[in-house]
Design a protein around this motif. Sequence first.
Motif, PDB file in Angstrom:
ATOM      1  N   SER A   1       0.831  -1.198   0.000  1.00  0.00           N
ATOM      2  CA  SER A   1       0.000   0.000   0.000  1.00  0.00           C
ATOM      3  C   SER A   1       0.877   1.264   0.000  1.00  0.00           C
ATOM      4  CB  SER A   1      -0.901  -0.091   1.229  1.00  0.00           C
ATOM      5  OG  SER A   1      -1.443   1.111   1.541  1.00  0.00           O
TER       6      SER A   1
ATOM      7  N   ILE B   1       2.279   1.756  -3.454  1.00  0.00           N
ATOM      8  CA  ILE B   1       1.271   2.241  -4.402  1.00  0.00           C
ATOM      9  C   ILE B   1       0.825   3.659  -4.027  1.00  0.00           C
ATOM     10  CG2 ILE B   1      -1.134   1.806  -5.128  1.00  0.00           C
ATOM     11  CD1 ILE B   1      -0.328  -1.220  -4.993  1.00  0.00           C
TER      12      ILE B   1
ATOM     13  N   MET C   1      -1.609   4.404  -1.871  1.00  0.00           N
ATOM     14  CA  MET C   1      -3.035   4.495  -1.527  1.00  0.00           C
ATOM     15  C   MET C   1      -3.417   3.305  -0.645  1.00  0.00           C
ATOM     16  SD  MET C   1      -4.784   5.534  -5.128  1.00  0.00           S
ATOM     17  CE  MET C   1      -6.264   6.240  -4.453  1.00  0.00           C
TER      18      MET C   1
ATOM     19  N   LEU D   1      -5.343   0.018   0.453  1.00  0.00           N
ATOM     20  CA  LEU D   1      -5.937  -1.061  -0.357  1.00  0.00           C
ATOM     21  C   LEU D   1      -7.169  -1.655   0.318  1.00  0.00           C
ATOM     22  CD1 LEU D   1      -2.544  -2.754  -1.252  1.00  0.00           C
ATOM     23  CD2 LEU D   1      -3.914  -1.219  -2.689  1.00  0.00           C
TER      24      LEU D   1
ATOM     25  N   THR E   1     -10.725  -1.133  -1.007  1.00  0.00           N
ATOM     26  CA  THR E   1     -10.937   0.229  -1.518  1.00  0.00           C
ATOM     27  C   THR E   1     -10.979   0.161  -3.050  1.00  0.00           C
ATOM     28  OG1 THR E   1      -8.574   0.579  -1.693  1.00  0.00           O
ATOM     29  CG2 THR E   1      -9.598   1.204   0.397  1.00  0.00           C
ATOM     30  N   ASP E   2     -11.270   1.268  -3.713  1.00  0.00           N
ATOM     31  CA  ASP E   2     -11.257   1.263  -5.184  1.00  0.00           C
ATOM     32  C   ASP E   2      -9.866   0.894  -5.706  1.00  0.00           C
ATOM     33  OD1 ASP E   2     -13.872   1.822  -5.315  1.00  0.00           O
ATOM     34  OD2 ASP E   2     -13.648   3.984  -5.715  1.00  0.00           O
ATOM     35  N   ALA E   3      -8.831   1.441  -5.034  1.00  0.00           N
ATOM     36  CA  ALA E   3      -7.458   1.102  -5.456  1.00  0.00           C
ATOM     37  C   ALA E   3      -7.221  -0.398  -5.253  1.00  0.00           C
ATOM     38  CB  ALA E   3      -6.442   1.912  -4.643  1.00  0.00           C
TER      39      ALA E   3
ATOM     40  N   LYS F   1      -9.469  -2.752  -5.408  1.00  0.00           N
ATOM     41  CA  LYS F   1     -10.183  -3.505  -6.458  1.00  0.00           C
ATOM     42  C   LYS F   1      -9.374  -3.513  -7.761  1.00  0.00           C
ATOM     43  CE  LYS F   1     -14.717  -2.546  -4.575  1.00  0.00           C
ATOM     44  NZ  LYS F   1     -15.791  -1.576  -4.551  1.00  0.00           N
ATOM     45  N   GLU F   2      -8.813  -2.331  -8.091  1.00  0.00           N
ATOM     46  CA  GLU F   2      -7.978  -2.246  -9.305  1.00  0.00           C
ATOM     47  C   GLU F   2      -6.786  -3.191  -9.187  1.00  0.00           C
ATOM     48  OE1 GLU F   2      -8.317  -0.619 -12.099  1.00  0.00           O
ATOM     49  OE2 GLU F   2     -10.174   0.391 -11.556  1.00  0.00           O
ATOM     50  N   LEU F   3      -6.175  -3.193  -8.003  1.00  0.00           N
ATOM     51  CA  LEU F   3      -4.972  -4.019  -7.825  1.00  0.00           C
ATOM     52  C   LEU F   3      -5.330  -5.504  -7.889  1.00  0.00           C
ATOM     53  CD1 LEU F   3      -1.959  -4.221  -7.282  1.00  0.00           C
ATOM     54  CD2 LEU F   3      -2.453  -4.221  -4.838  1.00  0.00           C
TER      55      LEU F   3
END
Length: 313
Positions: A42, A45, A47, A49, A60-62, A64-66
């Motif tokens: 985290s 990145i 942000m 997670l 989190t949205d980040a 989900k992307e990851l």
Amino acid sequence: MKVTFHQLEVFECVARRLSFTRAAEELGLSQPTVSTQVRQLSDEIGMPLFEQLGKTVYLTDAGKELLVAAQAVRSTWSDFEANIAGLQGLTRGTLKLACVTTAKYFAPELLGAFCERYPEVEVRLEIANRDTLFNRMRANLDDVYITSLPPEDIEVEDLPFQENALVVVASMRHPLSGRRDIDLASLAPERFILRENGSGTREIMENHFGQHGFVPRVRMEMGSNEAIKHAVAGGLGISVLSRYAIDANPAHDRLCILDVQGFPLYEKWHLVYPKGKRLSAVCRSFLGFLGNSLDPAAAAGGERKALPKKSQK
Ligand code: PGA
């Protein structure tokens, strides 16, 4: 960004289980190690997670992307491994098989025979109930899966291979023991011990009872065939279990099989994997092995391969 495969693996496990504790158990790591790996990822990145509300963990949205990216990395890497194993021949590599709880009564023997034929192959066997198995399939965690009810919402390649017979079991001292042709209505006063929600055994049983308008009186639910057998033998109630879960001589389990109309319920065991999945060379060998070693009539549905009713008594 400096991100390692190991961090992605740990993150993916936490994201799938939505629990640091369960992920630590699955990975065989301590919880602080799991938390550290996720925190470092985290930080890298930049942000968060996960977020935690009360005891519940959310992506989190980040995060989900990851998760999407981590699963793509894993899938690309396993394609690469499959290619390399293919280049090296069929004798090396790992077969990742996952099967439903009840298949544990035969899957290890199947693997034993396979490993005898291919001694260099390593195997990893995961055992979980049907719901958990399909979550693993969605996350692309294994090569192939054994279940008797293939998923409805995932497109799969499906190889039915042998019969799964579900029978009604009771304690040896049960008053209905030895009675022929018992109708469902006679089971109305009985207390049932059921497998947990998410179990294939339970779903098959509930479908059958539902079709016949029969509502079992439930005493308790348990996530283990073995625990259910002991509860039934102890006279706590009756149950519906796969014939595979019971000794060839049910008396050895202090059980009897009741001759209930409509039973055994016959389903097939299916070997399934997501459509389009690229199978490793070892996995293709396993499929070939399975195809050659099983009774083609049973796989085609022409014959009841499970024990016939009389021999189950
Ligand atoms: P279960 O599944 O062990 O989760 O009940 C068995 C099955 O798929 O029939």
